[in-house]
Design an enzyme around this catalytic site. Structure first.
Site, mmCIF file in Angstrom:
data_model
loop_
_atom_site.group_PDB
_atom_site.id
_atom_site.type_symbol
_atom_site.label_atom_id
_atom_site.label_comp_id
_atom_site.label_asym_id
_atom_site.label_seq_id
_atom_site.Cartn_x
_atom_site.Cartn_y
_atom_site.Cartn_z
ATOM 1 C CG HIS A 56 8.409 17.421 34.727
ATOM 2 N ND1 HIS A 56 7.107 16.942 34.729
ATOM 3 C CD2 HIS A 56 8.861 17.278 33.459
ATOM 4 C CE1 HIS A 56 6.806 16.517 33.514
ATOM 5 N NE2 HIS A 56 7.840 16.721 32.722
ATOM 6 C CG HIS A 83 12.069 18.530 30.504
ATOM 7 N ND1 HIS A 83 12.246 17.217 30.159
ATOM 8 C CD2 HIS A 83 10.728 18.711 30.594
ATOM 9 C CE1 HIS A 83 11.065 16.622 30.030
ATOM 10 N NE2 HIS A 83 10.127 17.512 30.287
HETATM 11 P P1 5GP Z 1 7.107 15.426 29.867
HETATM 12 O O1 5GP Z 1 6.905 14.646 28.594
HETATM 13 O O2 5GP Z 1 5.920 15.231 30.802
HETATM 14 O O3 5GP Z 1 7.467 16.852 29.683
HETATM 15 O O4 5GP Z 1 8.378 14.790 30.560
HETATM 16 C C1 5GP Z 1 8.357 13.612 31.287
HETATM 17 C C2 5GP Z 1 9.767 13.080 31.294
HETATM 18 O O5 5GP Z 1 9.864 12.092 32.299
HETATM 19 C C3 5GP Z 1 10.193 12.420 29.969
HETATM 20 O O6 5GP Z 1 11.284 13.128 29.399
HETATM 21 C C4 5GP Z 1 10.553 11.000 30.376
HETATM 22 O O7 5GP Z 1 11.691 10.506 29.724
HETATM 23 C C5 5GP Z 1 10.764 11.099 31.874
HETATM 24 N N1 5GP Z 1 10.418 9.889 32.588
HETATM 25 C C6 5GP Z 1 9.285 9.142 32.422
HETATM 26 N N2 5GP Z 1 9.311 8.078 33.251
HETATM 27 C C7 5GP Z 1 10.460 8.181 33.962
HETATM 28 C C8 5GP Z 1 11.038 7.343 34.980
HETATM 29 O O8 5GP Z 1 10.506 6.334 35.393
HETATM 30 N N3 5GP Z 1 12.243 7.751 35.479
HETATM 31 C C9 5GP Z 1 12.878 8.881 35.038
HETATM 32 N N4 5GP Z 1 14.046 9.173 35.599
HETATM 33 N N5 5GP Z 1 12.362 9.668 34.072
HETATM 34 C C10 5GP Z 1 11.169 9.323 33.537
#
Ligand code: 5GP
Ligand code: ZN
Length: 137
Positions: free
Chosen positions: A98, A100
């Protein structure tokens, strides 16, 4: 395989969906750095940036541009960050690739300011040579 983002794609888990097309879906991050912080993901499950086929990467980048523009206009931002964390060491917590898109304001207090290193004599070229020889043509 347990994946919260696949659950969102399949409608098993709720999300505020912002945009969707054949290959890509975009929804609000549940724990935003700033309000309106949005994720843009491929509909197919790939663990990280390197595992996404180029065609789908193109689609996700094209969608990210649309979303970044919509965020900038609708939320009157002063800027935005596009970030992709790849690997636990880089802060990735959901292993479904993903981007951001984080709205930014001149007045916000969020800073990413790591302690910057200096290259010692000749080592900049060494690093460049290592990477250059590994770049696939
Ligand atoms: P990463 O830490 O992998 O770069 O980002 C994962 C993101 O997914 C985090 O910013 C977290 O807040 C978001 N996230 C985790 N679980 C969920 C969820 O169930 N729903 C949504 N909308 N976002 C989520
Ligand atoms: Zn997934």
């Amino acid at each position: 395989m347990d994946c919260i983002f696949c659950d969102i794609i399949e409608g098993k888990s709720e999300a505020e969906i912002i945009y969707e097309d054949e290959r890509v879906i975009s929804f609000l991050d549940i724990r935003p750095v700033n309000y309106g912080h949005t994720l843009v993901i491929t509909k197919n499950h790939y663990e990280n940036f390197l595992s996404v086929p180029v065609k789908e990467l193109n689609a996700v980048i094209k969608a990210a541009r649309k979303i970044a523009e919509a965020i900038s206009i609708s939320l009157k931002t002063d800027g935005f960050n596009i970030v992709a964390n790849n690997g636990t060491a880089a802060g990735q917590s959901v292993f479904h690739f993903h981007f951001h898109i984080i709205p930014r304001y001149n007045t916000d207090k969020f800073h990413f300011r790591p302690e910057l290193k200096n290259y010692s004599n000749g080592s900049m070229k060494e690093f460049a040579d290592k990477i250059r020889t590994a770049v696939k043509k």
